[in-house]
Design an enzyme around this catalytic site. Structure first.
Site, PDB file in Angstrom:
ATOM      1  CG  ASP A  24      -2.090   0.901   1.118  1.00 37.88           C
ATOM      2  OD1 ASP A  24      -2.289   1.479   0.040  1.00 37.88           O
ATOM      3  OD2 ASP A  24      -2.828   1.052   2.111  1.00 37.88           O
ATOM      4  N   GLY A  25       0.363   2.304  -0.613  1.00 39.59           N
ATOM      5  CA  GLY A  25       1.026   3.608  -0.520  1.00 39.59           C
ATOM      6  C   GLY A  25       1.653   4.113  -1.805  1.00 39.59           C
ATOM      7  CG  ASN A  26       2.191   1.601  -5.188  1.00 36.86           C
ATOM      8  OD1 ASN A  26       3.055   1.396  -4.353  1.00 36.86           O
ATOM      9  ND2 ASN A  26       1.733   0.663  -5.999  1.00 36.86           N
ATOM     10  CD1 TRP A  29       7.548   6.606  -2.548  1.00 35.54           C
ATOM     11  CD2 TRP A  29       7.079   7.179  -4.677  1.00 35.54           C
ATOM     12  NE1 TRP A  29       8.742   6.796  -3.198  1.00 35.54           N
ATOM     13  CE2 TRP A  29       8.484   7.153  -4.507  1.00 35.54           C
ATOM     14  CE3 TRP A  29       6.561   7.507  -5.917  1.00 35.54           C
ATOM     15  CZ2 TRP A  29       9.361   7.431  -5.542  1.00 35.54           C
ATOM     16  CZ3 TRP A  29       7.439   7.810  -6.955  1.00 35.54           C
ATOM     17  CH2 TRP A  29       8.833   7.765  -6.762  1.00 35.54           C
ATOM     18  CG  HIS A  41       0.241   2.213  -9.450  1.00 38.14           C
ATOM     19  ND1 HIS A  41      -0.032   1.828  -8.152  1.00 38.14           N
ATOM     20  CD2 HIS A  41      -0.843   2.926  -9.856  1.00 38.14           C
ATOM     21  CE1 HIS A  41      -1.231   2.294  -7.806  1.00 38.14           C
ATOM     22  NE2 HIS A  41      -1.736   2.968  -8.816  1.00 38.14           N
ATOM     23  CG  LEU A 135       9.238 -17.259  -3.495  1.00 34.82           C
ATOM     24  CD1 LEU A 135       9.012 -17.249  -1.985  1.00 34.82           C
ATOM     25  CD2 LEU A 135       9.641 -15.868  -3.979  1.00 34.82           C
ATOM     26  NE  ARG A 192      -3.152  -1.606   4.229  1.00 40.39           N
ATOM     27  CZ  ARG A 192      -4.420  -1.671   3.835  1.00 40.39           C
ATOM     28  NH1 ARG A 192      -5.227  -2.547   4.387  1.00 40.39           N
ATOM     29  NH2 ARG A 192      -4.884  -0.875   2.899  1.00 40.39           N
TER      30      ARG A 192
HETATM   31  C1  FPP Z   1      -1.616   0.325  -3.422  1.00 41.98           C
HETATM   32  O1  FPP Z   1      -1.257   1.651  -3.504  1.00 41.98           O
HETATM   33  C2  FPP Z   1      -1.142  -0.417  -4.557  1.00 41.98           C
HETATM   34  C3  FPP Z   1      -1.937  -1.052  -5.468  1.00 41.98           C
HETATM   35  C4  FPP Z   1      -3.402  -1.054  -5.428  1.00 41.98           C
HETATM   36  C5  FPP Z   1      -1.343  -1.744  -6.602  1.00 41.98           C
HETATM   37  C6  FPP Z   1      -0.144  -2.594  -6.292  1.00 41.98           C
HETATM   38  C7  FPP Z   1       0.450  -2.901  -7.544  1.00 41.98           C
HETATM   39  C8  FPP Z   1       1.740  -2.865  -7.822  1.00 41.98           C
HETATM   40  C9  FPP Z   1       2.811  -2.542  -6.866  1.00 41.98           C
HETATM   41  C10 FPP Z   1       2.074  -3.154  -9.213  1.00 41.98           C
HETATM   42  C11 FPP Z   1       2.921  -4.333  -9.419  1.00 41.98           C
HETATM   43  C12 FPP Z   1       2.400  -5.649  -9.189  1.00 41.98           C
HETATM   44  C13 FPP Z   1       2.991  -6.745  -9.700  1.00 41.98           C
HETATM   45  C14 FPP Z   1       2.495  -8.064  -9.365  1.00 41.98           C
HETATM   46  C15 FPP Z   1       4.136  -6.677 -10.613  1.00 41.98           C
HETATM   47  P1  FPP Z   1      -2.417   2.736  -3.586  1.00 41.98           P
HETATM   48  O2  FPP Z   1      -2.593   3.097  -5.017  1.00 41.98           O
HETATM   49  O3  FPP Z   1      -3.616   2.227  -2.892  1.00 41.98           O
HETATM   50  O4  FPP Z   1      -1.745   3.892  -2.807  1.00 41.98           O
HETATM   51  P2  FPP Z   1      -2.461   5.015  -1.927  1.00 41.98           P
HETATM   52  O5  FPP Z   1      -3.258   4.298  -0.868  1.00 41.98           O
HETATM   53  O6  FPP Z   1      -1.300   5.769  -1.370  1.00 41.98           O
HETATM   54  O7  FPP Z   1      -3.297   5.828  -2.866  1.00 41.98           O
END
Ligand code: FPP
Length: 244
Positions: A24-26, A29, A41, A135, A192
Site C-alpha cells: 500500500d502507498g503507491n 508516494w 505504481h 519460492l 502492510r
Molecule cells: C496500493 O497503492 C497499490 C496497489 C493497489 C497496486 C499494487 C500494484 C503494484 C505494486 C504493481 C505491481 C504488481 C505486480 C504483481 C508486478 P495505492 O494506489 O492504494 O496507494 P495510496 O493508498 O497511497 O493511494
C-alpha cells in the site's frame, strides 16, 4: 546493517513458511514526489522485484502479494487500465528471470471481470514455472477474500451430487481445498505498508492466526532490510494458535 547480514541473523529453524504483503502507498508516494499516481505504481514494481529477490535469498517458501483487489475496479478507468497492463507486462518481462531463480508463480483471484485473453496469457506464462521447486510467488490479482469464499461455496454446491446433499457437511478441510490457496500453508505473517492497519478483504479465511506487521513506509520505499527486519521481528513473537 546490510540485508545480507540481516539474512544471516535469521533463525533458519523458525522461518515463517508463508508471508503475505499488502503493498500500500503507491499513490501517496507519487503525491509526496509531486508526480502522477501511475509513477507510484511503476516504482511499486521495482519494490516487488527487490522483495521477491530477497525472499528467494532468504529461502522463503511462499510469498503472496496483493496486486489488485476486487474493489480496485472502482478507481478511475485510466488507473485500472494502467494497473492491469502493468501487472501483465511485469509478468511477461520477469517470467524468464523468475524461472531462472526457481520461482513457481501463480495468480490467485477471480477470473470473472478479466477478459478471457488476459486470463489465458496469465496461465500461459505462469505454467512455464510450475516445475520449479523454490519460492512459490502468488500474485493476488482481482482478489477479494469474500469473493474467494463465495466462489468456493458455489463450487462445492456444484460438486455435490443430487441425493448426497442431506448427509454432506462442509468442514474446514473441504473448504480449504476449494480456496484459491488450496494446498498452500496459511500465511504466518501479513505485512502492510503505508501506515494503514486493516486487512482490506485480503486472505480473510487464511489469516485467522497470522501475525500482523505494519509499517509506515510507503510500498515503493519498502527495502530489503525492512523486509528481513519484519521476519526477525516475527521470530521474536510467541504464537499460541488459541492455546495457553
Ligand atoms: C496500493 O497503492 C497499490 C496497489 C493497489 C497496486 C499494487 C500494484 C503494484 C505494486 C504493481 C505491481 C504488481 C505486480 C504483481 C508486478 P495505492 O494506489 O492504494 O496507494 P495510496 O493508498 O497511497 O493511494
Amino acid at each position: 546493517m546490510n540485508y545480507k547480514d540481516l539474512i544471516a541473523k535469521l533463525d533458519k529453524s523458525q522461518m515463517p513458511r508463508h508471508i503475505a504483503i499488502i503493498m500500500d502507498g503507491n499513490g501517496r508516494w507519487a503525491k509526496l514526489h509531486k508526480t502522477k499516481r501511475v509513477f507510484g505504481h511503476k516504482k511499486g514494481v521495482e519494490a516487488v522485484r527487490r522483495i521477491v529477490e530477497t525472499a528467494v535469498e532468504a529461502k522463503l517458501e511462499y510469498l503472496t502479494i496483493y496486486a489488485f483487489s476486487t474493489e480496485n475496479w472502482t478507481r478511475s478507468k485510466a488507473e485500472v487500465n494502467y494497473l492491469l497492463k502493468l501487472i501483465m507486462d511485469s509478468l511477461i518481462n520477469e517470467i524468464n528471470e523468475l524461472i531462472k531463480n526457481n520461482v513457481n508463480i501463480r495468480f490467485l483471484g477471480s477470473e470473472k471481470d478479466l477478459s478471457e485473453q488476459y486470463n489465458k496469457k496469465v496461465l500461459q506464462n505462469c505454467k512455464k514455472s510450475w516445475n520449479n521447486t523454490g519460492l512459490h510467488l502468488n500474485v493476488a490479482m482481482n482478489y477479494g477474500g469474500r469473493r474467494e469464499l463465495l466462489e468456493a461455496f458455489n463450487k462445492i454446491l456444484q460438486d455435490i451430487k443430487p441425493g448426497e446433499m442431506a448427509d454432506q457437511k462442509i468442514d474446514e478441510n473441504m473448504l480449504k481445498n476449494y480456496l484459491y490457496t488450496a494446498n498452500m500453508p496459511d500465511p504466518d505473517m501479513i505485512i502492510r505498508t503505508s501506515g494503514e492497519k486493516r486487512l482490506s478483504n485480503f486472505l480473510i479465511w487464511q489469516s485467522a492466526y497470522s501475525e500482523l506487521w505494519f509499517t509506515k513506509t510507503l510500498w515503493p520505499d519498502f527495502s530489503r532490510e525492512e523486509f528481513i527486519q519484519a521476519i526477525l521481528d516475527f521470530q521474536k513473537r510467541k504464537r499460541r494458535f488459541g492455546a495457553r
